[in-house]
Design an enzyme around this catalytic site. Structure first.
Site, PDB file in Angstrom:
ATOM      1  N   GLY A  51       3.832  -2.870   8.208  1.00  5.22           N
ATOM      2  CA  GLY A  51       4.059  -4.145   7.462  1.00  5.22           C
ATOM      3  C   GLY A  51       5.422  -4.278   7.258  1.00  5.22           C
ATOM      4  O   GLY A  51       6.091  -3.707   7.960  1.00  5.22           O
ATOM      5  N   CYS A  52       5.825  -5.264   6.315  1.00  2.00           N
ATOM      6  CA  CYS A  52       6.978  -5.615   5.886  1.00  2.00           C
ATOM      7  C   CYS A  52       7.820  -4.473   5.656  1.00  2.00           C
ATOM      8  O   CYS A  52       7.253  -3.681   4.541  1.00  2.00           O
ATOM      9  CB  CYS A  52       6.824  -6.841   4.858  1.00  2.00           C
ATOM     10  N   PHE A  53       9.166  -3.976   6.004  1.00  2.00           N
ATOM     11  CA  PHE A  53       9.634  -2.971   5.654  1.00  2.00           C
ATOM     12  C   PHE A  53      10.333  -2.799   4.307  1.00  2.00           C
ATOM     13  O   PHE A  53      10.464  -1.770   3.642  1.00  2.00           O
ATOM     14  CB  PHE A  53      10.852  -2.301   6.824  1.00  2.00           C
ATOM     15  N   CYS A  55       8.431  -3.485   1.497  1.00  2.00           N
ATOM     16  CA  CYS A  55       7.369  -2.829   0.790  1.00  2.00           C
ATOM     17  C   CYS A  55       7.494  -1.432   1.129  1.00  2.00           C
ATOM     18  O   CYS A  55       7.211  -0.415   0.213  1.00  2.00           O
ATOM     19  CB  CYS A  55       6.064  -3.789   1.141  1.00  2.00           C
TER      20      CYS A  55
END
Length: 219
Positions: A51-53, A55
Site C-alpha cells: 500500500g502507501c509507502f 504508512c
C-alpha cells in the site's frame, strides 16, 4: 454509427495489445533471477510493498533493529519511475520500501511477520483507501532461503484465514528511490489528514499486534 463502432473496436484492440505487452514485461520481472544485495557496514536490506509507502515506512521504523526505511518503487518493468508515472499503473511498479536493518538484532523472518501483521493480507490491489496496482502487496526475495521463508509464512496464513492471501512474491531486481518529499513523510507531516486518519491508525493497529518487536520509547 459504423465509424464509431470501428473506432471503438480499434481502441479496444490497442488497449488489449498494450495490456498484453505490460503483462509480458511483468512476467519477465517475476521470472528473473533474484539479485542479492550485499551487507554494508554489517547492515542488510529488505524490500516490501504494502500500500502507501508513507504508512509502511512508519511501521518498519518502529521495529527494533531497523536503522532506516527509504520510500521508493519496485516490481515494475520501466526505468526511473516517478510518483506520477507509477500512479498510472502502466510502469508495473508498486510503492515500496527499502528496510535497512541489523540482522544481529532482527531477522528477515521477523520482518516478514511484521509485513503480514501490518496490513489486511486479503486485500488485493491496495490497502485501505488506496486502490490500484501501484498499491499492491509484494514481498521481494533475494535468495532461495528468503523465498522459502515467505512462501511458508504465506501458506500458513492462508490456512489460518481460510482465504487467499494478496501478497505477490517477486525476485528482487531494482529499487528506485522516491522523490525527496516522500521521505520521512509521517514524521514531517504529523497533522496531514491522510497521516492522521490512515497512517497513524494503521501503525497503532500493528503496534498492538506485535509489541514485542517495537523499539523502546515508541516510534
Amino acid at each position: 454509427m459504423n465509424r464509431i463502432i470501428l473506432l471503438l473496436v480499434f481502441g479496444l484492440f490497442f488497449s488489449c495489445q498494450n495490456t498484453a505487452q505490460i503483462n509480458s514485461k511483468l512476467k519477465e520481472v517475476i521470472n528473473a533471477d533474484p539479485i542479492q544485495v550485499p551487507l554494508e557496514n554489517g547492515k542488510a536490506k529488505a524490500y516490501f510493498a504494502s500500500g502507501c509507502f508513507w504508512c509502511v515506512e512508519a511501521i518498519y521504523e518502529s521495529v527494533k533493529g531497523v536503522d532506516e526505511v527509504i520510500n521508493g518503487y519496485s516490481g515494475g518493468h520501466t526505468k526511473n519511475p516517478s510518483y506520477e508515472s507509477s500512479n498510472t499503473g502502466r510502469t508495473g511498479h508498486a510503492e515500496a520500501v527499502e528496510v535497512i536493518y541489523d540482522p544481529n538484532i532482527v531477522g528477515f523472518s521477523t520482518l516478514v511477520d511484521v509485513y503480514f501483521a501490518s496490513q489486511n493480507p486479503t486485500q488485493f490491489n491496495g490497502q485501505g483507501p488506496d486502490r490500484g496496482s501501484q498499491y499492491r502487496s509484494i514481498i521481494f526475495y533475494q535468495n532461495d532461503e528468503q523465498k522459502q521463508i515467505i512462501l511458508k509464512k504465506k501458506e500458513a496464513l492462508t490456512k489460518k484465514l481460510k482465504g487467499k492471501i494478496a501478497a505477490e512474491v517477486y525476485p528482487f531486481q531494482k529499487f528506485w528511490v522516491a522523490e525527496d518529499y516522500h521521505q520521512n513523510y509521517e514524521r514531517l507531516h504529523p497533522n496531514n489528514g491522510y497521516i492522521r486518519n490512515v497512517s497513524i491508525p494503521r501503525l497503532k493497529r500493528f503496534q498492538a499486534k506485535m509489541p514485542e518487536v517495537l523499539k523502546k520509547g515508541g516510534h
